[in-house]
Design a protein around this motif. Structure first.
Motif, PDB file in Angstrom:
ATOM      1  N   HIS A  53      -8.793   4.419   1.553  1.00 36.68           N
ATOM      2  CA  HIS A  53      -9.655   5.057   0.655  1.00 36.68           C
ATOM      3  C   HIS A  53      -8.863   5.662  -0.454  1.00 36.68           C
ATOM      4  O   HIS A  53      -7.585   6.062  -0.133  1.00 36.68           O
ATOM      5  N   ALA A  54      -9.131   5.744  -1.779  1.00 38.77           N
ATOM      6  CA  ALA A  54      -8.331   6.031  -2.762  1.00 38.77           C
ATOM      7  C   ALA A  54      -7.901   7.816  -2.564  1.00 38.77           C
ATOM      8  O   ALA A  54      -8.790   8.460  -1.974  1.00 38.77           O
ATOM      9  N   ASP A  55      -6.573   8.111  -3.130  1.00 38.48           N
ATOM     10  CA  ASP A  55      -6.441   9.455  -3.173  1.00 38.48           C
ATOM     11  C   ASP A  55      -6.886  10.243  -4.233  1.00 38.48           C
ATOM     12  O   ASP A  55      -7.019  11.399  -4.053  1.00 38.48           O
TER      13      ASP A  55
ATOM     14  N   ASP B  88     -10.171   2.399  -3.955  1.00 38.99           N
ATOM     15  CA  ASP B  88      -9.693   2.107  -2.797  1.00 38.99           C
ATOM     16  C   ASP B  88      -9.037   0.689  -2.495  1.00 38.99           C
ATOM     17  O   ASP B  88      -9.156  -0.314  -3.275  1.00 38.99           O
ATOM     18  N   ARG B  89      -8.181   0.451  -1.388  1.00 40.07           N
ATOM     19  CA  ARG B  89      -7.314  -0.737  -1.345  1.00 40.07           C
ATOM     20  C   ARG B  89      -7.783  -1.332   0.044  1.00 40.07           C
ATOM     21  O   ARG B  89      -8.196  -0.681   0.843  1.00 40.07           O
TER      22      ARG B  89
ATOM     23  N   PHE C 190       0.535  -1.149   0.161  1.00 35.78           N
ATOM     24  CA  PHE C 190       0.023  -0.070   0.004  1.00 35.78           C
ATOM     25  C   PHE C 190       0.956   1.175   0.153  1.00 35.78           C
ATOM     26  O   PHE C 190       0.458   2.206   0.510  1.00 35.78           O
ATOM     27  N   SER C 191       2.009   1.057  -0.393  1.00 40.11           N
ATOM     28  CA  SER C 191       3.034   2.038  -0.495  1.00 40.11           C
ATOM     29  C   SER C 191       2.541   3.756  -0.774  1.00 40.11           C
ATOM     30  O   SER C 191       3.041   4.789  -0.407  1.00 40.11           O
ATOM     31  N   SER C 192       1.896   3.826  -1.850  1.00 44.25           N
ATOM     32  CA  SER C 192       1.366   4.905  -2.471  1.00 44.25           C
ATOM     33  C   SER C 192      -0.005   5.316  -1.572  1.00 44.25           C
ATOM     34  O   SER C 192      -0.243   6.588  -1.547  1.00 44.25           O
ATOM     35  N   GLY C 193      -0.416   4.689  -0.683  1.00 37.77           N
ATOM     36  CA  GLY C 193      -1.776   5.044  -0.078  1.00 37.77           C
ATOM     37  C   GLY C 193      -1.746   5.235   1.391  1.00 37.77           C
ATOM     38  O   GLY C 193      -2.394   5.981   2.053  1.00 37.77           O
ATOM     39  N   PHE C 194      -0.746   4.545   1.956  1.00 35.46           N
ATOM     40  CA  PHE C 194      -0.841   4.610   3.460  1.00 35.46           C
ATOM     41  C   PHE C 194       0.492   5.438   3.802  1.00 35.46           C
ATOM     42  O   PHE C 194       1.664   4.683   3.471  1.00 35.46           O
TER      43      PHE C 194
END
Length: 74
Positions: A26-28, A34-35, A3-7
């Motif tokens: 939740h998606a950026d 969403d992941r 989840f590196s780009s989202g968390f």
């Protein structure tokens, strides 16, 4: 990794995670989805990050959940 780009960054709303909990982010943006994943290991003290999570496609890696993430206890 997973989840590196989202968390990013801090703890998830003060919640203390345990292995087996679901992690939802939740998606950026509008073009992202969403992941979600399952927490397989909690490396921080008292359920705090870092955590290791496995995504739906089987990838696994360290996660530092940010404000867009939610722990769902099992």
């Amino acid at each position: 990794m997973v989840f590196s780009s989202g968390f990013r960054g801090a703890s998830v709303g003060g919640m203390k995670a345990t292995a087996g909990d679901r992690l939802l982010a939740h998606a950026d943006g509008v073009e992202e989805k969403d992941r979600s994943g399952v927490i397989t290991e909690v490396r921080g003290s008292y359920g705090e990050p870092p955590r290791v999570a496995r995504s739906g496609d089987g990838r696994s890696g360290p996660v530092f959940p940010g404000p867009d993430a939610v722990d769902v206890p099992t």
